[in-house]
Design an enzyme around this catalytic site. Structure first.
Site, PDB file in Angstrom:
ATOM      1  N   HIS A   1       1.531   7.828  -2.923  1.00 58.35           N
ATOM      2  CA  HIS A   1       0.665   8.199  -4.043  1.00 58.35           C
ATOM      3  C   HIS A   1       0.901   9.639  -4.450  1.00 58.35           C
ATOM      4  CE1 HIS A   1      -1.509   8.816  -0.246  1.00 58.35           C
ATOM      5  NE2 HIS A   1      -2.062   9.874  -0.826  1.00 58.35           N
TER       6      HIS A   1
ATOM      7  N   HIS B   1      -0.913  12.803  -6.211  1.00 59.41           N
ATOM      8  CA  HIS B   1      -2.204  13.373  -6.604  1.00 59.41           C
ATOM      9  C   HIS B   1      -2.022  14.167  -7.902  1.00 59.41           C
ATOM     10  CE1 HIS B   1      -4.454  12.955  -2.698  1.00 59.41           C
ATOM     11  NE2 HIS B   1      -3.237  12.928  -2.191  1.00 59.41           N
TER      12      HIS B   1
HETATM   13  P1  AMP Z   1      -3.649  11.581   1.260  1.00 61.51           P
HETATM   14  O1  AMP Z   1      -4.405  12.448   2.211  1.00 61.51           O
HETATM   15  O2  AMP Z   1      -2.588  12.353   0.483  1.00 61.51           O
HETATM   16  O3  AMP Z   1      -3.085  10.351   1.929  1.00 61.51           O
HETATM   17  O4  AMP Z   1      -4.669  11.146   0.144  1.00 61.51           O
HETATM   18  C1  AMP Z   1      -5.392   9.959   0.200  1.00 61.51           C
HETATM   19  C2  AMP Z   1      -6.456  10.071  -0.844  1.00 61.51           C
HETATM   20  O5  AMP Z   1      -6.993   8.790  -1.059  1.00 61.51           O
HETATM   21  C3  AMP Z   1      -7.611  10.999  -0.469  1.00 61.51           C
HETATM   22  O6  AMP Z   1      -7.693  12.063  -1.402  1.00 61.51           O
HETATM   23  C4  AMP Z   1      -8.826  10.077  -0.507  1.00 61.51           C
HETATM   24  O7  AMP Z   1      -9.963  10.698  -1.039  1.00 61.51           O
HETATM   25  C5  AMP Z   1      -8.342   8.947  -1.384  1.00 61.51           C
HETATM   26  N1  AMP Z   1      -8.990   7.664  -1.152  1.00 61.51           N
HETATM   27  C6  AMP Z   1      -9.147   7.018   0.024  1.00 61.51           C
HETATM   28  N2  AMP Z   1      -9.775   5.841  -0.158  1.00 61.51           N
HETATM   29  C7  AMP Z   1      -9.990   5.731  -1.483  1.00 61.51           C
HETATM   30  C8  AMP Z   1     -10.600   4.737  -2.304  1.00 61.51           C
HETATM   31  N3  AMP Z   1     -11.104   3.605  -1.793  1.00 61.51           N
HETATM   32  N4  AMP Z   1     -10.660   4.962  -3.638  1.00 61.51           N
HETATM   33  C9  AMP Z   1     -10.158   6.094  -4.158  1.00 61.51           C
HETATM   34  N5  AMP Z   1      -9.560   7.056  -3.446  1.00 61.51           N
HETATM   35  C10 AMP Z   1      -9.480   6.900  -2.123  1.00 61.51           C
END
Ligand code: AMP
Ligand code: ZN
Length: 134
Positions: free
Chosen positions: A98, A100
């Site tokens: 993903h 950001h």
């Molecule tokens: P990372 O730490 O780069 O893997 O980012 C994962 C991101 O996913 C974090 O910023 C979380 O807040 C976000 N996240 C986790 N679960 C969900 C969800 N169900 N809906 C939207 N965002 C999510």
């Protein structure tokens, strides 16, 4: 990937706030945003990180991230951080690739890395190693 939370979001098994969708790429609001509008851009097909994601698909994700960043700027953000965490040690917590897209307004809790100095010939050595590994 059955246990992947982002795969479940794409399948509609877990709710999300969608902002973008095409045949290959999906964009939705991060549940814990740096600022309102913080968006995650993901491939519809499961790939764990940038290294596994095919180049062409990664290019599509980058273009979508840019479009969303442009839209967020139009809405009044003063700048945008675009980032991707790859690997647990790099802060990745969801192992579905993903990007950001994070709106910035000048006053928030987001903090960037603090750089350190190179020792002696280390800079030239590491550059040489990277060039050889490409
Ligand atoms: P990372 O730490 O780069 O893997 O980012 C994962 C991101 O996913 C974090 O910023 C979380 O807040 C976000 N996240 C986790 N679960 C969900 C969800 N169900 N809906 C939207 N965002 C999510
Ligand atoms: Zn997944």
């Amino acid at each position: 990937m059955p246990d992947c939370i982002f795969c479940k979001i794409i399948k509609g098994e877990i709710p999300c706030t969608k902002v973008y969708e095409d045949a290959a790429v999906f964009g939705f609001l991060d549940i814990k945003p740096v600022n309102p509008g913080h968006t995650l851009v993901i491939p519809k097909k499961h790939y764990e990180n940038i290294h596994e994601t095919p180049d062409e698909l990664l290019g599509k994700m980058a273009i979508v991230a840019k479009r969303i960043a442009d839209a967020i700027l139009k809405l009044g953000a003063k700048g945008i951080n675009i980032g991707m965490n790859n690997g647990a040690v790099a802060g990745q917590s969801v192992f579905h690739a993903h990007i950001h897209v994070m709106p910035r307004y000048g006053k928030d809790s987001f903090s960037l890395w603090v750089g350190k100095e190179y020792d002696g010939s280390e800079r030239e050595e590491v550059a040489g190693k990277i060039k050889n590994a490409l």
